[in-house]
Design a protein around this motif. Sequence first.
Motif, PDB file in Angstrom:
ATOM      1  N   VAL A  43       0.605  -1.309  -0.087  1.00 34.33           N
ATOM      2  CA  VAL A  43       0.131   0.082  -0.014  1.00 34.33           C
ATOM      3  C   VAL A  43       1.286   1.198  -0.120  1.00 34.33           C
ATOM      4  O   VAL A  43       1.943   1.136   0.493  1.00 34.33           O
ATOM      5  CB  VAL A  43      -1.094  -0.773   1.658  1.00 34.33           C
ATOM      6  N   GLU A  45       0.944   5.682  -0.867  1.00 34.08           N
ATOM      7  CA  GLU A  45       0.314   6.598  -1.762  1.00 34.08           C
ATOM      8  C   GLU A  45       0.206   6.851  -3.425  1.00 34.08           C
ATOM      9  O   GLU A  45       2.163   6.036  -3.128  1.00 34.08           O
ATOM     10  CB  GLU A  45       0.505   8.256  -1.073  1.00 34.08           C
ATOM     11  N   SER A  46       0.248   7.893  -3.935  1.00 33.48           N
ATOM     12  CA  SER A  46       0.182   7.632  -5.841  1.00 33.48           C
ATOM     13  C   SER A  46       1.587   8.346  -5.436  1.00 33.48           C
ATOM     14  O   SER A  46       2.435   9.251  -4.983  1.00 33.48           O
ATOM     15  CB  SER A  46      -0.658   8.347  -6.393  1.00 33.48           C
ATOM     16  N   LYS A  50       4.982   1.417  -5.942  1.00 36.76           N
ATOM     17  CA  LYS A  50       4.678  -0.087  -5.924  1.00 36.76           C
ATOM     18  C   LYS A  50       4.444  -0.718  -6.880  1.00 36.76           C
ATOM     19  O   LYS A  50       5.194  -1.543  -7.627  1.00 36.76           O
ATOM     20  CB  LYS A  50       2.568   0.702  -5.608  1.00 36.76           C
ATOM     21  N   GLN A  97      -2.016  -1.758 -13.723  1.00 36.61           N
ATOM     22  CA  GLN A  97      -2.585  -1.111 -13.205  1.00 36.61           C
ATOM     23  C   GLN A  97      -4.035  -0.547 -14.264  1.00 36.61           C
ATOM     24  O   GLN A  97      -5.259  -0.784 -13.994  1.00 36.61           O
ATOM     25  CB  GLN A  97      -2.071  -0.146 -13.289  1.00 36.61           C
ATOM     26  N   GLU A 178      -3.163  -2.858  -8.550  1.00 34.28           N
ATOM     27  CA  GLU A 178      -4.342  -2.061  -8.467  1.00 34.28           C
ATOM     28  C   GLU A 178      -5.136  -2.721  -9.191  1.00 34.28           C
ATOM     29  O   GLU A 178      -5.732  -1.576 -10.242  1.00 34.28           O
ATOM     30  CB  GLU A 178      -3.942  -0.816  -8.217  1.00 34.28           C
ATOM     31  N   ALA A 181      -8.720  -0.138  -9.098  1.00 34.06           N
ATOM     32  CA  ALA A 181      -8.363   0.891  -9.175  1.00 34.06           C
ATOM     33  C   ALA A 181      -9.787   2.179  -9.723  1.00 34.06           C
ATOM     34  O   ALA A 181      -9.901   2.665  -9.445  1.00 34.06           O
ATOM     35  CB  ALA A 181      -7.836   1.603  -9.328  1.00 34.06           C
ATOM     36  N   HIS A 211      -4.227   1.097  -3.116  1.00 31.90           N
ATOM     37  CA  HIS A 211      -3.851   2.284  -2.099  1.00 31.90           C
ATOM     38  C   HIS A 211      -4.788   2.305  -1.180  1.00 31.90           C
ATOM     39  O   HIS A 211      -4.386   3.106  -0.204  1.00 31.90           O
ATOM     40  CB  HIS A 211      -5.197   3.560  -2.779  1.00 31.90           C
ATOM     41  N   ASP A 212      -5.753   1.535  -1.599  1.00 33.91           N
ATOM     42  CA  ASP A 212      -6.793   1.039  -0.074  1.00 33.91           C
ATOM     43  C   ASP A 212      -6.753   0.133   0.592  1.00 33.91           C
ATOM     44  O   ASP A 212      -6.810  -1.156   0.259  1.00 33.91           O
ATOM     45  CB  ASP A 212      -8.223   0.824  -0.412  1.00 33.91           C
ATOM     46  N   ARG A 227       6.299   4.345   0.850  1.00 29.79           N
ATOM     47  CA  ARG A 227       6.051   5.788   1.207  1.00 29.79           C
ATOM     48  C   ARG A 227       7.919   6.488  -0.669  1.00 29.79           C
ATOM     49  O   ARG A 227       8.687   6.171   0.746  1.00 29.79           O
ATOM     50  CB  ARG A 227       6.018   6.832   1.835  1.00 29.79           C
ATOM     51  N   LEU A 252      -2.392   6.662   7.713  1.00 30.18           N
ATOM     52  CA  LEU A 252      -2.858   5.791   7.114  1.00 30.18           C
ATOM     53  C   LEU A 252      -3.600   5.274   7.100  1.00 30.18           C
ATOM     54  O   LEU A 252      -5.106   4.781   7.203  1.00 30.18           O
ATOM     55  CB  LEU A 252      -2.182   5.179   5.463  1.00 30.18           C
TER      56      LEU A 252
END
Length: 294
Positions: A43, A45-46, A50, A97, A178, A181, A211-212, A227, A252
Motif C-alpha cells: 500500500v 500513496e500515488s 509500487k 494497473q 491496483e 482501482a 491504495h486502500d 512511501r 494511513l
Amino acid sequence: MSKDPLLELKHVTQHFPISRSLTIEAVKDVSFSINPGQIVGLVGESGAGKSTLARSIMGLYRLTSGEVWFQGENSSNPNTYRKNRRSIHKNMQMIFQDSAAALNPRMTVVRIIAEPMTACGLCSGKELSTRIITLLEQVGLDESFCNKRPNELSGGQRQRVAIARAISTNPQLLVADEPVASLDVSIQAQILTLFQELQREYGFAFLLIAHDLSVIRLLCNTVGVMRQGHLLEFAECEELFQDPLHPYTKSLLSAIPTADPIRERSRKVLEFDSGSIPEAGTFHEVVKGHFLYE
Ligand SMILES: Nc1ncnc2c1ncn2[C@@H]1O[C@H](COP(=O)(O)OP(=O)(O)OP(=O)(O)O)[C@@H](O)[C@H]1O
Ligand SMILES: [Mg+2]
C-alpha cells in the motif's frame, strides 16, 4: 509447503535517469520476501514506487542495484533471466494497473488468453480451446466473449479477461497492480472476491497493490507500506492494524472511516509530517517481527 521463500527482494533500487542533472529515485533499497501461497499487500500513496517495484519484480526493468530472487534463482541477473525466461513467464504473472492499455486492442479475447500458454508451450489445439473456456468460466465469463475485442468489454469484463490470462499458466506468483482501482465500487467487490476464490483454488502467492488499506485487510495476511520509494513497514496484517509502528502507517490507518458512528465521530485523522522521513537508512527488525524503516 516449502519453507524457502518463493520471491526474495534484496535491497532493490530502481532509478530513472531523466536528464544529466535529474534522476527519479522511484524505489530505494527495498527488501522483503514472499513465501509460496502467501498473500501480501503493498500500500502507499500515488508515486510511492509500487508499480515500479512490481515491474522490477517481473524483470521489466534492469535494476539499478539489488537483486530479485525467484524460485531460488537470481532472476534479476540478465543471464539467469534469459536462461529461465520460459519458466519465469510461466510462474510469475502480472495484472497491470490499466487494463485498457494492458490488453492488445487488436486481439480477440481468445487470443489474449491463449498467448501466455502458447508462448510457454503449455498446450495447443483442442486442449487449448477447452482450457480457455474453463478459464473464462472461472472468471465469470462464458464462450460468447471469445471473439470480442477489449474495446467491446466493460472495465470489469476486461479485468476478468486479464485475470484469466494471468492464471492461465498456473503461476506460482501473481502480482496485481491496483486491479480494482478503475472499477465501480460494486464491481470492485466482485473482482476482489474472484481473486480470493482463485487464490484458494490455485494456491498462488499473491502480491496485491492497492491504495486502500481496507482492501488489503480483506484479502492479505501480510502488508508492506511504501512511501517515496521506501518500504516503511512490513508486517503481519493484523499486527500492523493493531499496532502500526511508523507514523506514516498510523496516519494511513487513521484515515480509514469506521462503521461505528460513535467511534467515527471521535476519529481523528493524523497528519503525517513528511520531514520526519530520513533520506537514507537501513531496515531493522523491531518488536513482533515488524520491519521498520529508520
Ligand atoms: N519509466 C519511468 N520513467 C521515469 N520515471 C518514472 C517511470 N516510471 C515511474 N516513474 C516515476 O517513479 C515514481 C514512482 O512511480 P510509480 O508509478 O511506481 O508509483 P505508484 O506508487 O505506482 O503510484 P500510483 O499509485 O499513482 O500508481 C514516480 O515519481 C514516477 O513519476
Ligand atoms: Mg502504480
